[in-house]
Design a protein around this motif. Structure first.
Motif, mmCIF file in Angstrom:
data_model
loop_
_atom_site.group_PDB
_atom_site.id
_atom_site.type_symbol
_atom_site.label_atom_id
_atom_site.label_comp_id
_atom_site.label_asym_id
_atom_site.label_seq_id
_atom_site.Cartn_x
_atom_site.Cartn_y
_atom_site.Cartn_z
ATOM 1 N N LEU A 216 71.174 30.769 27.368
ATOM 2 C CA LEU A 216 72.693 30.566 27.601
ATOM 3 C C LEU A 216 72.825 29.993 28.884
ATOM 4 O O LEU A 216 74.059 29.263 29.231
ATOM 5 C CB LEU A 216 73.113 32.044 27.764
ATOM 6 C CG LEU A 216 73.528 32.709 26.462
ATOM 7 C CD1 LEU A 216 74.167 34.108 26.558
ATOM 8 C CD2 LEU A 216 74.675 31.681 25.848
ATOM 9 N N PHE A 217 72.243 30.192 29.882
ATOM 10 C CA PHE A 217 72.482 29.715 31.446
ATOM 11 C C PHE A 217 71.557 28.699 31.937
ATOM 12 O O PHE A 217 71.436 28.541 33.166
ATOM 13 C CB PHE A 217 72.356 30.910 32.554
ATOM 14 C CG PHE A 217 73.319 32.196 31.835
ATOM 15 C CD1 PHE A 217 74.452 32.003 32.364
ATOM 16 C CD2 PHE A 217 72.944 32.924 31.042
ATOM 17 C CE1 PHE A 217 75.495 33.328 32.056
ATOM 18 C CE2 PHE A 217 73.538 34.232 30.881
ATOM 19 C CZ PHE A 217 74.920 34.192 31.434
ATOM 20 N N GLU A 218 70.990 27.679 30.845
ATOM 21 C CA GLU A 218 70.373 26.651 31.243
ATOM 22 C C GLU A 218 71.457 25.420 31.689
ATOM 23 O O GLU A 218 70.646 24.291 32.343
ATOM 24 C CB GLU A 218 69.507 26.093 30.201
ATOM 25 C CG GLU A 218 68.240 27.077 30.161
ATOM 26 C CD GLU A 218 67.378 26.783 29.127
ATOM 27 O OE1 GLU A 218 67.578 25.861 28.493
ATOM 28 O OE2 GLU A 218 66.342 27.438 29.007
ATOM 29 N N GLY A 219 72.644 25.275 31.421
ATOM 30 C CA GLY A 219 73.246 24.052 31.841
ATOM 31 C C GLY A 219 73.557 24.214 33.090
ATOM 32 O O GLY A 219 73.154 24.581 33.992
ATOM 33 N N ALA B 243 80.155 28.284 33.325
ATOM 34 C CA ALA B 243 79.648 29.501 33.844
ATOM 35 C C ALA B 243 80.325 30.887 33.064
ATOM 36 O O ALA B 243 79.940 31.511 32.613
ATOM 37 C CB ALA B 243 79.651 29.824 35.268
ATOM 38 N N SER B 244 81.854 30.500 33.039
ATOM 39 C CA SER B 244 82.614 31.342 32.299
ATOM 40 C C SER B 244 82.346 31.519 31.015
ATOM 41 O O SER B 244 82.112 32.816 30.323
ATOM 42 C CB SER B 244 84.056 31.118 32.679
ATOM 43 O OG SER B 244 84.972 31.966 31.908
ATOM 44 N N MET C 136 62.950 28.875 36.894
ATOM 45 C CA MET C 136 63.299 28.717 38.304
ATOM 46 C C MET C 136 64.869 28.318 38.029
ATOM 47 O O MET C 136 65.164 27.119 38.082
ATOM 48 C CB MET C 136 62.680 27.741 38.911
ATOM 49 C CG MET C 136 61.200 27.948 39.462
ATOM 50 S SD MET C 136 60.195 26.642 40.252
ATOM 51 C CE MET C 136 59.836 25.515 39.274
ATOM 52 N N PRO C 137 65.751 29.432 37.876
ATOM 53 C CA PRO C 137 67.116 29.105 37.828
ATOM 54 C C PRO C 137 67.616 28.736 39.032
ATOM 55 O O PRO C 137 67.241 28.855 40.223
ATOM 56 C CB PRO C 137 67.810 30.487 37.626
ATOM 57 C CG PRO C 137 66.693 31.504 37.485
ATOM 58 C CD PRO C 137 65.379 30.943 37.784
ATOM 59 N N THR C 138 68.702 27.612 39.107
ATOM 60 C CA THR C 138 69.367 26.913 40.422
ATOM 61 C C THR C 138 70.298 28.344 40.842
ATOM 62 O O THR C 138 70.427 29.327 40.129
ATOM 63 C CB THR C 138 70.348 26.019 39.964
ATOM 64 O OG1 THR C 138 71.324 26.432 38.994
ATOM 65 C CG2 THR C 138 69.428 24.823 39.178
ATOM 66 N N GLU D 171 73.797 32.876 40.008
ATOM 67 C CA GLU D 171 75.093 33.569 39.906
ATOM 68 C C GLU D 171 75.722 33.792 38.795
ATOM 69 O O GLU D 171 76.488 35.048 38.527
ATOM 70 C CB GLU D 171 75.898 32.741 40.887
ATOM 71 C CG GLU D 171 75.384 32.896 42.492
ATOM 72 C CD GLU D 171 76.517 31.716 43.477
ATOM 73 O OE1 GLU D 171 77.250 31.031 42.777
ATOM 74 O OE2 GLU D 171 75.996 31.640 44.520
ATOM 75 N N ALA D 172 75.833 32.915 37.892
ATOM 76 C CA ALA D 172 76.424 33.024 36.543
ATOM 77 C C ALA D 172 75.633 34.347 35.687
ATOM 78 O O ALA D 172 76.440 35.083 35.256
ATOM 79 C CB ALA D 172 76.576 31.859 35.839
#
Length: 790
Positions: free
Chosen positions: A433-436, A444-445, A476-478, A483-484
């Motif tokens: 979900l949060f790879e973009g 993020a929303s 390794m998330p940014t 935060e998202a």
């Protein structure tokens, strides 16, 4: 399109309009109403559509503007409350947008997870799938120049959204207006989001809750090198100062720690990261601008980071990956046939627990039985490699261990795959979900809303079936991605009563679903994209060579840990999954490590020797060994070998023990049996007979002298001595008796002659018969050759 015209009339009702504008809007309304049947048929065919119908060309039609929804508050509204939808509109076309306004659209129920995926990714406008406009709650936007943006915020009563039973709904916000190049009202853009709806309130008794495990990875790249200082504490050397940026306030890893401290997550930590930060607590060095090493300055940041981490993980479950997070797939596909490669994985696993416990020094529930291949992709070889190092739980992903169409619901994560091994199958939708690009507020929303929606959809699939699912995000998330995720998880924990958070160990121990797929996919099913990123076989061969050199070097050292620890860890780092996508950097690192260990071995070497000449039957040859290390060496044997062993015999090898920074000469006895040149080779050997270092070669010119020649030389020397004695005796007697008569002189001469005759006879007796015959006649005494009158 009739609703479009109606919306325009509603949103402009409170404005004073000129007669011309009213006339134009009425004309547009008539044209729109007339065109509705035709648009219903042709709306999806850009080639046949009217000028203001949908088109796939960005910047025209319903794609003239990008409508990005950046905030939905509350994420889980109450039936009698309001929902605030905020966002941004950007003009993507070449013509200015004029007389525009935005309005929300009513909720559209989404029946399953696939419908949620489609709603989140669909572009363009579809009147059948995008719901009706919510009237009387729009907002005028006005004019927007090309490339410019405007913000909006709509407050809509929940009762106006036409929400029915609890579930997931699509909400849309549409932009209606005109462009300077097309002066009629049109749908110029639409943005969508997801709304989780629970009209009956929270589930206080937790009935039907789905277990959710969220992995929180604390992983970085390779930072430490094998190089250390020659001082007593072995000052570590880093590749660069990138780690300082990550652990400083605002840095990626610092964000991961501070955000994760307040979340119900299971920590997944690479022990190499802990070791690297721990190395920064004292003196360390990094390359400067000109390439020279300079002192690092991150001691305070490292201390604060570890303190924050210790507080964050206290009491939580911590999964310790093998040291340096080795690439299991690369090892399985490219390294299994390279001797020693699997042994390195086992060592990395054994090192993990010690490192985590030592650095964290806090109360955690440590789990070291977990293997996590890249992207959760597995095949039989990967499973075999993982279990060979002691893992009995493998984190995979649902796009690898697929269920196909056999199940209409999401099964529980734990699945036995044979041999006592459990596959923990992370949900692919949740994990990606949060790879973009989460730096964009709209992305993020939407990801946060989708997390709520997907978990609610899972819980509604089989309400009576208790299940647990796992979310395993990117390694390794940014900072923006972290935060998202944190924001979405916080909302889910506070408002999503359809889930309960579990540790990974609880998910692994859950009762498996017998209907779920438990068959490991074949090697052919492994994604080619991931296979192309793997370390090559040559990488594992290089690791093997480095390890062999290290092992041969360590046996001669009095303090082997000074070398085996930094270089052993460096070899583990060469296997890291973080090298994917950085093949050249990985090759450079391997080359550097190998060059450094070879350079150390060369500090113990033989000093070159010039060619020599050996005169005589026996001689001594010195060979010097130099030790430039900062520690003593032992366990070496120095041998000197001759190319003509029958012509020049050399004594046995000698044990070598040399202090740090010293040299020592070792003397070898030789015996010559023949004349001529002889090649000599000096070589150091370890105790087990392996050659150490390069051999040192030189040449000896042997001049051997026979025993007969030596006797002749000795006889000649004896005659010279006796003649000197005679002369000395005559002079002394002459000085004492100046008037001695002739008779006494003759007697003295005869006595001297007799002495010389006896000496000659003694010498002649020492000669061999063969030598006598060689002179071609009967032997003559020395006395016969002397003149008695001399």
């Amino acid at each position: 399109m009739a609703e479009v015209a109606g919306t325009m009339s509603c949103t402009r009702a409170n404005r004073r309009l000129s007669g011309l504008r009213r006339h134009r809007r009425l004309t547009s309304l008539i044209a729109t109403i007339t065109a509705v049947p035709l648009l219903t048929v042709l709306g999806h065919d850009p080639a046949q559509a009217a000028p203001h119908s949908r088109t796939d060309e960005v910047g025209t039609g319903d794609r003239t503007a990008t409508v990005s929804i950046t905030h939905v508050d509350p994420a889980l509204p109450s039936p009698d409350g309001d929902v605030t939808i905020s966002g941004t509109i950007t003009n993507e076309g070449d013509s200015a947008i004029v007389d525009s306004s935005v309005a929300a659209r009513q909720g559209v129920p989404l029946a399953n997870r696939s419908a949620i995926d489609e709603a989140a990714t669909r572009t363009g406008f579809d009147s059948a799938a995008d719901g009706q406009i919510v009237r009387d709650h729009g907002q005028d936007i006005g004019d927007i120049a090309p490339g410019m943006s405007r913000t909006f915020s709509l407050e809509i009563p929940v009762s106006e959204l036409s929400l029915g039973e609890d579930g997931v709904y699509q909400l849309g916000v549409t932009l209606i207006g005109q462009t300077e190049s097309a002066r009629w009202d049109d749908n110029l853009g639409i943005g969508r989001t997801l709304l989780s709806w629970q009209p009956d309130g929270r589930n206080e008794d937790s009935t039907g809750q789905t277990g959710l495990t969220v992995l929180w990875p604390l992983i970085s790249g390779t930072h430490l090198t094998a190089q250390t200082g020659s001082d007593a504490v072995q000052t570590p050397v880093f590749r660069d100062d990138a780690l300082l940026d990550e652990i400083s306030p605002g840095g990626r890893l610092y964000q991961m720690v501070t955000l994760g401290a307040d979340l119900p997550v299971t920590w997944v930590i690479d022990p190499d990261l802990l070791a690297s930060v721990d190395a920064m607590l004292e003196d360390y060095q990094v390359p400067g601008e000109n390439g020279d090493l300079v002192n690092g300055t991150g001691q305070d940041e490292a201390r604060d980071f570890l303190s924050e981490l210790q507080d964050a993980v206290r009491g939580d479950e911590v999964v310790a990956l093998p040291f340096a997070d080795p690439d299991l797939a690369s090892l399985a596909h490219r390294g299994m046939d390279v001797q020693g490669a699997l042994g390195q994985l086992r060592t990395a696993t054994d090192t993990a627990a010690v490192t985590v416990e030592t650095v964290l020094n806090t109360d955690v529930r440590l789990n070291t039985r977990i293997a996590w291949p890249v992207d959760g992709a597995i095949d039989p070889d990967i499973v075999s490699v993982a279990t060979s190092a002691g893992a009995d739980q493998i984190i995979t992903r649902s796009d690898s261990l697929r269920n196909g169409d056999s199940l209409s619901y999401t099964p529980t994560a734990a699945r036995p795959i044979g041999g006592g091994t459990t596959a923990i199958v992370a949900d692919e939708r949740l994990s990606t979900l949060f790879e973009g690009d989460m730096s964009r507020t709209g992305s993020a929303s939407l990801a946060g809303q989708e997390l709520l929606a997907q978990t609610m959809a899972i819980s509604q699939q089989e309400p009576g079936l208790e299940r647990s699912v796992v979310m395993a995000p990117q390694r390794m998330p940014t900072s923006a991605q972290a935060e998202a995720m944190a924001s979405a998880l916080t909302t889910l924990r506070e408002q999503g009563d359809w889930v309960r958070f579990l540790d990974l160990s609880e998910a692994a121990e859950a009762t498996p679903d017998p209907a779920a797929n438990q068959r490991v996919p074949s090697p052919d099913a492994y994604p080619q994209e991931l296979r192309d990123q793997e370390l090559p076989t040559s990488a594992f061969q290089s690791m093997r060579d480095t390890k062999r050199t290290l092992d041969d070097f360590a046996v001669i050292l009095t303090e082997p840990d000074r070398v085996t620890v930094p270089f052993g860890n460096a070899i583990h780092r060469e296997m890291s999954a973080s090298w994917r996508g950085s093949q050249q950097a990985a090759a450079d690192f391997r080359s550097r490590v190998q060059g450094e260990i070879i350079g150390l071995t060369q500090q113990v070497h033989l000093i070159p020797k010039a060619d020599i000449t050996l005169s005589g039957r026996s001689a001594t040859i010195p060979v010097t060994v130099q030790n430039n290390l900062v520690q003593d060496v032992q366990g070496l044997v120095l041998r000197l070998e001759s190319s003509r062993r029958l012509g020049l015999e050399v004594s046995e090898g000698q044990s070598v023990v040399i202090g740090s920074g010293h040299s020592q000469s070792f003397k070898f006895s030789t015996t010559a049996n023949a004349n001529g040149p002889v090649s000599l080779t000096a070589q150091l050997y370890t105790a087990d007979g392996k050659p150490y270092g390069e051999p040192m070669r030189f040449q000896a010119d042997v001049t051997s002298i026979t025993a007969q020649v030596m006797m002749v030389i000795a006889g000649g020397l004896l005659l010279v001595v006796l003649a000197g004695i005679r002369m000395y005796t005559q002079r002394k007697r002459a000085a004492r008796e100046p008037a001695e008569d002739e008779e006494s002189t003759e007697e003295s001469t005869e006595e001297s002659a007799e002495v010389l005759v006896e000496a000659g006879e003694a010498f002649s007796e020492g000669e061999s018969t063969a030598d006598t015959g060689a002179r071609g006649g009967a032997p003559s005494s020395v006395g016969e050759k002397l003149d008695p009158g001399t």
